[in-house]
Design an enzyme around this catalytic site. Structure first.
Site, short mmCIF file in Angstrom:
data_model
loop_
_atom_site.label_atom_id
_atom_site.label_comp_id
_atom_site.label_asym_id
_atom_site.label_seq_id
_atom_site.Cartn_x
_atom_site.Cartn_y
_atom_site.Cartn_z
N SER A 216 56.97 11.46 12.08
CA SER A 216 57.60 10.26 12.64
C SER A 216 57.13 10.07 14.07
CB SER A 216 59.12 10.41 12.64
OG SER A 216 59.51 11.30 13.67
N ASP A 217 57.15 8.84 14.55
CA ASP A 217 57.01 8.66 15.99
C ASP A 217 58.25 9.31 16.62
OD1 ASP A 217 56.26 8.03 18.54
OD2 ASP A 217 55.88 5.90 18.14
#
Ligand code: BGC
Length: 785
Positions: free
Chosen positions: A255-256
């Site tokens: 994920s960011d």
């Protein structure tokens, strides 16, 4: 897994990187074994970061952690796992940012930048570099445009692939980001990139697709924003259907940072690791979801298996005791900066500067002494050293020409004009003036979009006033994305130098003084004004929704279609020499989508100095079922030519290069018909064109349903026959009755309804059941586009 197993894994995996060998299968079996030994809690823990910058280890089973570091144009390696690494990170070479790299249009060079970044990663035990970013520059206002390559999906994707292949050649992984449609910084954690499927595929997925297929990044970073209403981290459409199934992605999705809202949904969708480590709450929720059956343990096992594959691979390639070669990498960064420099104006050959032309050169502008060389945010590198143009020019080029300097503006105050008078005096006493101006750091930042595209008032005023007292004025621009140039007609030269990295000053000096012939070209359109830009009314969005109203008409696709004259068009850039294009040849005047087309042409250096030309190949579909851009870039190459030398360049166009994405049929379609193939020096400088006739061999589902219009059923021979079977009387009526005008009006009105309405329209001549039956009969029908 004991240490011996890990070591044999490392040895084996190093032996063969590509094909699935027996040994690799054995390793996969080992991972399967490990999975059987892991507890649910441990599996869940592996799907989250250990801290800010590393993955979770499981010491009990000798599962190691790996280090992730920003990126992308240099390392931002934090000093410790739980520190952000803003300002206190380890030093690394700061290369030109992505917008500059793209301006080189040089895939070999970008590969080498990646390679060097991979080598540097090895000196700091970084296993995965968080980049490159291939998001499209949809709006000139995008705060992160400096960190992205281009407005064009092919150029962005090719750049990304070259970068990844370079980094990964050194046994260091990459993270292709931010997947996808992450084009606005305002409310980036929530904004919904709201667009149709065709636009998504043609513009916003294509760069990722190219990078994944050509380079297989070890990781892909899922974006913060929502795409078509769904968070990037939770979209099984994006993460599983597209990325994995359609494109064959073999790595893992991370994920960011802090992007995950619902980890259970994210894991179901195909996201592997939530970064960074967040509170233990998400782990507990996930464990509970597995225990209560909401999250299938088989899904978790599959994710863990892929995570371990990447972790062990990364560890197997990690080198110890590699030293950073500061001087070598700095020199290379300088070369890259010089290749990126894009000459936008050069009236009367004002550049290059030489002692034959000028005795005294004035350098004006604080940027010459205090360079702006990278953007603001998570990509910020702490450089190993930092050059400035004033010193470099004095030292390396100041022997033959006298160099003077004036500050010109105050970087701390955009509206302070008090330094202009002194600058004018210095300028008027010189033979030529180089004004270093552009965008200060706070103008371009991750997390904040721009609100206008103007340079600071003090810079603009300085340039205009200098131009009054000095006819030989050259503006040297430093900025990560497009700016307006209200003074353009008053100056003789403009050199766009982007954000050139720590050695950018040297690269700029080399171009200004003719050691390097400029060869950069714009990877993004420079508009005359903000109001001219494609996303003007739909940026940055409202109430959490960003409507991609310009659809596929992004960048030059928009300016071409609207016939808007840009300040400088996509693909544009001058040289100190000139080139001539001739002899456009195609493998055939008639081809099929299967055969494709080979196109070649000859390019000659007709000037007096060695130079590089970026040859661009555009394809236009002259008549299409769906509205298409006037032309689209499909291929490009950068070649070097000595004076009088000529080279033949050749490109192979494949089916996809002729295709549009048909959202109704969910497939790429290369339609039969005429296409114009153009060799160009920029999107507005077509040198040669030829026409080819393409006969499609595709067999495409008709895809008619109850919402298809009567007219479409009528226009197709196969379905017309079926229509006639179901309501012959009604059809006879609309075809034969009434006077001509009446019929036209009546028919027009009647046939513009979807089939589902015909039970009412025909007063029951056809029933709902019959409509269903008719649609069913048409289901298997196909056509050749
Ligand atoms: C950025 C990413 C970056 C990450 C880690 C995020 O805010 O969007 O590009 O890699 O932080 O610093």
């Amino acid at each position: 897994m004991k240490k011996t197993v890990l070591i044999s894994f490392l040895v084996l995996i190093t032996m063969n990187l590509k094909a699935q060998t027996q040994q690799e299968i054995d390793i996969q079996n080992k991972i399967t074994q490990l999975i059987s030994q892991l507890t649910i809690e441990e599996k869940v823990a592996l799907c989250s970061g250990r801290d800010d910058w590393s993955t979770m280890p499981i010491e009990r089973l000798d599962i190691p952690w790996i280090w992730l570091s920003d990126g992308p144009h240099g390392l931002r390696r934090a000093p410790a796992t739980n520190k952000p690494g803003y300002g206190d990170q380890l030093q690394a070479t700061c290369f030109p940012t992505a917008s500059a790299l793209a301006a080189t249009w040089d895939l070999d060079l970008v590969y080498k930048v990646g390679q060097t970044l991979g080598e540097e990663s090895q000196t700091q035990n970084v296993n995965v570099l968080l980049g490159p970013g291939v998001n499209i520059k949809r709006s000139v206002l995008g705060g992160r445009n400096f960190e992205y390559f281009s407005e064009d999906p092919i150029l962005s994707g090719e750049m990304g692939a070259a970068f990844i292949n370079g980094v990964q050649s050194q046994g260091v992984g990459t993270s292709l980001k931010h997947f996808t449609a992450n084009n606005v910084e305002t409310m980036r954690m929530y904004n919904n990139s709201n667009m149709d499927n065709r636009t998504l595929h043609e513009i916003y997925l294509t760069p990722f697709e190219i990078a994944v297929k050509k380079a297989q990044p070890w990781t892909v970073m899922a974006c913060y924003n929502r795409v078509q209403g769904e968070y990037g981290t939770q979209s099984s459409f994006l993460l599983t259907d597209i990325l994995k199934k359609d494109w064959g992605f073999k790595g893992i999705v991370i994920s960011d940072w802090f992007a995950v809202i619902d980890r259970v949904e994210a894991m179901k969708a195909g996201m592997h690791i939530e970064m960074p480590k967040v509170s233990p709450v998400n782990n507990a929720i996930t464990v509970e979801a597995i225990k209560n059956g909401e999250l299938d343990i088989a899904v978790v096992d599959a994710l863990v298996k892929e995570i371990l594959t990447v972790v062990f691979k990364a560890k197997s390639f990690q080198k110890e005791g590699v030293e950073l070669n500061v001087e070598k990498d700095h020199a290379f960064a300088r070369k890259v900066a010089s290749e990126a420099a894009t000459l936008l104006k050069n009236e009367n050959d004002i550049l290059p500067i030489s002692k034959d032309k000028y005795k005294k050169a004035a350098i004006i502008g604080e940027f010459a002494a205090a360079p702006r060389y990278q953007g603001n945010g998570s990509s910020q590198v702490r450089p190993t050293k930092l050059d400035n143009a004033l010193e470099i020019i004095k030292k390396e080029y100041g022997n033959d020409i006298e160099i003077t300097y004036a500050q010109g503006y105050n970087l701390a105050d955009d509206n302070d004009f008090s330094l202009i008078n002194e600058a004018k005096k210095v300028a008027s006493e010189a033979d030529v003036v180089l004004v270093f101006a552009g965008l200060p750091l706070q103008y371009e930042s991750e997390g904040i979009d721009r609100t206008h595209i103007n340079m600071p008032p003090s810079h603009n005023k300085l340039i205009s006033e200098i131009a009054v007292v000095q006819k030989n004025t050259v503006v040297v621009l430093t900025n990560g994305s497009a700016v307006t140039m209200p003074w353009l007609n008053r100056v003789s030269g403009v050199l766009e130098t982007w954000l050139g990295g720590q050695a950018g000053a040297g690269g700029i000096a080399d171009v200004l003084f003719g050691k390097v012939n400029p060869s950069g070209k714009l990877a993004e359109t420079f508009p005359m004004c903000l109001e001219d830009t494609p996303a003007f009314f739909n940026f940055p969005g409202e109430q959490g929704d960003v409507l991609y109203g310009e659809r596929i008409f992004v960048g030059y696709r928009y300016y071409d279609g609207r016939k808007i004259e840009p300040l400088f068009p996509f693909g544009y850039g001058l040289s100190y020499t000139s080139f001539e294009y001739s002899d456009l040849k195609m493998s055939s005047k008639n081809t099929t989508d299967k055969e494709g087309l080979t196109v070649s042409m000859t390019v000659k250096n007709t000037g007096k100095v060695k130079g590089k030309e970026i040859v661009q190949l555009y394809v236009s579909d002259t008549k299409s079922t769906l509205k298409r851009p006037e032309k689209e870039l499909k291929k490009f190459v950068k070649i070097e030519l000595k004076p009088d030398e000529e080279k033949t360049v050749s490109f192979k166009l494949e089916s996809r290069d002729f295709s549009y994405f048909d959202a109704k049929r969910n497939m790429w379609i290369a339609e039969s018909g005429e296409y114009v193939i153009s060799a160009a020096a920029s999107s507005r400088d077509i040198k040669l064109s030829e026409t080819v006739n393409l006969q499609s061999t595709q067999i495409v589902p008709l895809a008619f349903d109850e919402y298809t219009f009567f007219l479409e059923y009528w226009n197709n021979k196969q379905t017309r026959k079926i229509l006639m079977e179901y309501f012959p009387n009604w059809i006879r009526g609309i075809v034969t009755e009434g006077d001509e005008a009446e019929i036209r009006e009546y028919q027009g009105f009647m046939v513009e309804h979807p089939l589902i309405k015909y039970p009412y329209i025909t007063h029951g001549e056809i029933t709902h059941e019959q409509v269903k039956e008719l649609v069913e009969k048409c289901k298997g029908l196909t056509y050749t586009p």
